[in-house]
Design a protein around this motif. Structure first.
Motif, PDB file in Angstrom:
ATOM      1  N   MET A 102       0.695  -1.265   0.027  1.00 59.44           N
ATOM      2  CA  MET A 102       0.190  -0.070   0.077  1.00 59.44           C
ATOM      3  C   MET A 102       0.828   1.140   0.048  1.00 59.44           C
ATOM      4  O   MET A 102       1.956   1.307   0.877  1.00 59.44           O
ATOM      5  CB  MET A 102      -0.911   0.178   1.390  1.00 59.44           C
ATOM      6  CG  MET A 102      -1.860   1.118   1.365  1.00 59.44           C
ATOM      7  SD  MET A 102      -2.924   0.901   2.798  1.00 59.44           S
ATOM      8  CE  MET A 102      -3.888   2.382   2.470  1.00 59.44           C
TER       9      MET A 102
ATOM     10  N   ASN B 119       2.020   4.999   0.959  1.00 61.37           N
ATOM     11  CA  ASN B 119       1.832   6.015   1.963  1.00 61.37           C
ATOM     12  C   ASN B 119       0.663   7.179   1.722  1.00 61.37           C
ATOM     13  O   ASN B 119       1.011   7.556   0.609  1.00 61.37           O
ATOM     14  CB  ASN B 119       3.410   6.300   2.706  1.00 61.37           C
ATOM     15  CG  ASN B 119       4.050   5.672   3.042  1.00 61.37           C
ATOM     16  OD1 ASN B 119       3.647   4.673   3.909  1.00 61.37           O
ATOM     17  ND2 ASN B 119       5.397   5.549   2.905  1.00 61.37           N
TER      18      ASN B 119
ATOM     19  N   LEU C  42      -7.280   2.263   8.512  1.00 65.54           N
ATOM     20  CA  LEU C  42      -5.852   2.665   8.425  1.00 65.54           C
ATOM     21  C   LEU C  42      -5.241   2.707   9.814  1.00 65.54           C
ATOM     22  O   LEU C  42      -6.048   3.323  10.738  1.00 65.54           O
ATOM     23  CB  LEU C  42      -5.630   4.176   7.524  1.00 65.54           C
ATOM     24  CG  LEU C  42      -6.168   4.439   6.211  1.00 65.54           C
ATOM     25  CD1 LEU C  42      -6.270   6.009   6.169  1.00 65.54           C
ATOM     26  CD2 LEU C  42      -5.549   3.547   5.337  1.00 65.54           C
TER      27      LEU C  42
ATOM     28  N   GLU D  22       0.684   3.234  10.895  1.00 66.94           N
ATOM     29  CA  GLU D  22       1.813   2.713  10.000  1.00 66.94           C
ATOM     30  C   GLU D  22       1.593   3.189   8.413  1.00 66.94           C
ATOM     31  O   GLU D  22       2.385   3.391   7.895  1.00 66.94           O
ATOM     32  CB  GLU D  22       1.908   1.445  10.076  1.00 66.94           C
ATOM     33  CG  GLU D  22       2.769   0.883  11.314  1.00 66.94           C
ATOM     34  CD  GLU D  22       1.750   0.985  12.408  1.00 66.94           C
ATOM     35  OE1 GLU D  22       0.451   0.679  12.581  1.00 66.94           O
ATOM     36  OE2 GLU D  22       2.273   1.468  13.541  1.00 66.94           O
ATOM     37  N   HIS D  23       0.096   3.251   8.258  1.00 74.40           N
ATOM     38  CA  HIS D  23      -0.095   3.866   6.889  1.00 74.40           C
ATOM     39  C   HIS D  23       0.070   5.319   6.432  1.00 74.40           C
ATOM     40  O   HIS D  23       0.003   5.664   5.259  1.00 74.40           O
ATOM     41  CB  HIS D  23      -1.490   3.350   6.488  1.00 74.40           C
ATOM     42  CG  HIS D  23      -1.830   1.805   6.501  1.00 74.40           C
ATOM     43  ND1 HIS D  23      -2.927   1.481   7.546  1.00 74.40           N
ATOM     44  CD2 HIS D  23      -0.957   0.596   6.057  1.00 74.40           C
ATOM     45  CE1 HIS D  23      -3.127   0.099   7.349  1.00 74.40           C
ATOM     46  NE2 HIS D  23      -2.026  -0.281   6.594  1.00 74.40           N
TER      47      HIS D  23
END
Length: 322
Positions: free
Chosen positions: A2, A4, A61, A64-65
């Motif tokens: 994914m 950022n 989310l 960390e995302h």
């Protein structure tokens, strides 16, 4: 894997614009919440935090995302300390630890800057700046603000007041009083209210036939849009007002251009919606007043991002400044 994500936040006096944006400057989602200025604005930062956390829950989310939160705020900012010195229209008449409080409430990294600077960065990154690294951005709205970008980065100055383009003095004598306490500032003649003031004074000082006079009699007031619409029909007072505005703004931009020689000067805000009606006389005046090399090499363009400039620029802050 994914990509950022970044939250971009643009705090205005009426609404707070928010967006979830990818690192590659693609808006995934955008929304607004009302700006709650009651109790000296004490709810504003908690409201932003709650809205961001709500968006993260909705999209599943984790921290960390998300790279962080970028914020554009309407006042002078110290990027190092994360303090907004004052924002009277938000009820913040004392310095506010905007960065630290928002970090504490969300657990995310936060970067803040002045809203006009942030809009300038947005236009450079994704809008009319078109990747140019030397850009002057001017907002012509209820006031006149701006941001100066040199070699791809915003210029702050020693006290964060670089880019206060609205307070360049353009009328040395008999100028209007500005909110800053000086007279003759660019803001008093080039903002939406300034343009109306120029036209109203022109109507009062001569008897020339003008459809603006009829609008004033019928509606009790005229707007900047009225003036530009009638200037297109060669209405004498409207035309004269736009010429006067173009002279003041052209002189200011030429002086900035001669000092900075940017690739582009980008105009945003409500007055810029006049498009070619403003651009054509403005470009002429700029060429008349600017140093010849600057007159040939600096383009004047209309901003393309509209209300999204602030959230894009706030996202840029996180990507390049946190």
């Amino acid at each position: 894997m994914m990509e950022n994500l970044v939250f971009g936040v643009d705090i205005g006096g009426t609404t707070i614009k928010m967006a979830l944006i990818t690192e590659k400057a693609v808006i995934v989602d955008k929304w607004e919440i009302p700006t709650n200025t009651t109790n000296k604005g004490t709810n504003i930062i908690p409201d932003i935090a709650a809205s961001i956390k709500g968006s993260m829950v909705q999209r599943e989310l984790s921290n960390e995302h998300v790279l962080g939160i970028g914020v554009g705020a309407p006042g002078p900012v110290n990027m190092q300390t994360g303090i907004l010195y004052t924002a009277v229209n938000l009820g913040w008449d004392q310095p506010v630890a905007l960065r630290d409080e928002l970090q504490q409430l969300t657990g995310l990294s936060v970067v803040i800057d002045n809203d006009a600077n942030v809009a300038a960065l947005g236009e450079m990154w994704k809008g009319a700046g078109d990747g140019a690294r030397d850009v002057v951005f001017v907002t012509l709205g209820t006031g006149v603000g701006g941001g100066v970008i040199v070699n791809g980065d915003i210029v702050h100055g020693s006290k964060g007041a670089a880019g206060e383009i609205g307070h360049i003095t353009v009328v040395q004598e008999t100028g209007y009083l500005c909110n800053c306490g000086k007279t003759g500032c660019l803001e008093t003649v080039a903002s939406a209210t300034g343009v109306v003031r120029l036209a109203t004074d022109a109507l009062a000082s001569n008897n020339t036939e003008s459809a603006l006079r009829n609008i004033l009699l019928d509606a009790g007031h005229i707007t900047a849009k009225d003036i530009f619409d009638l200037a297109r029909t060669d209405d004498p007072i409207a035309y004269e007002t736009v010429q006067k505005l173009s002279t003041y703004l052209g002189l200011s931009l030429a002086n900035l251009g001669s000092a900075l020689n940017p690739d582009k000067i980008v105009l945003g805000g409500g007055v810029s919606k006049a498009g070619e009606t403003l651009l054509n006389p403005l470009r002429e005046k700029f060429k008349q007043y600017a140093f010849s090399t600057v007159a040939e090499s600096t383009a004047i363009e209309i901003a393309t991002l509209g209300n999204d400039a602030g959230v894009y620029g706030a996202a840029w802050l996180v990507k390049y400044k946190h």
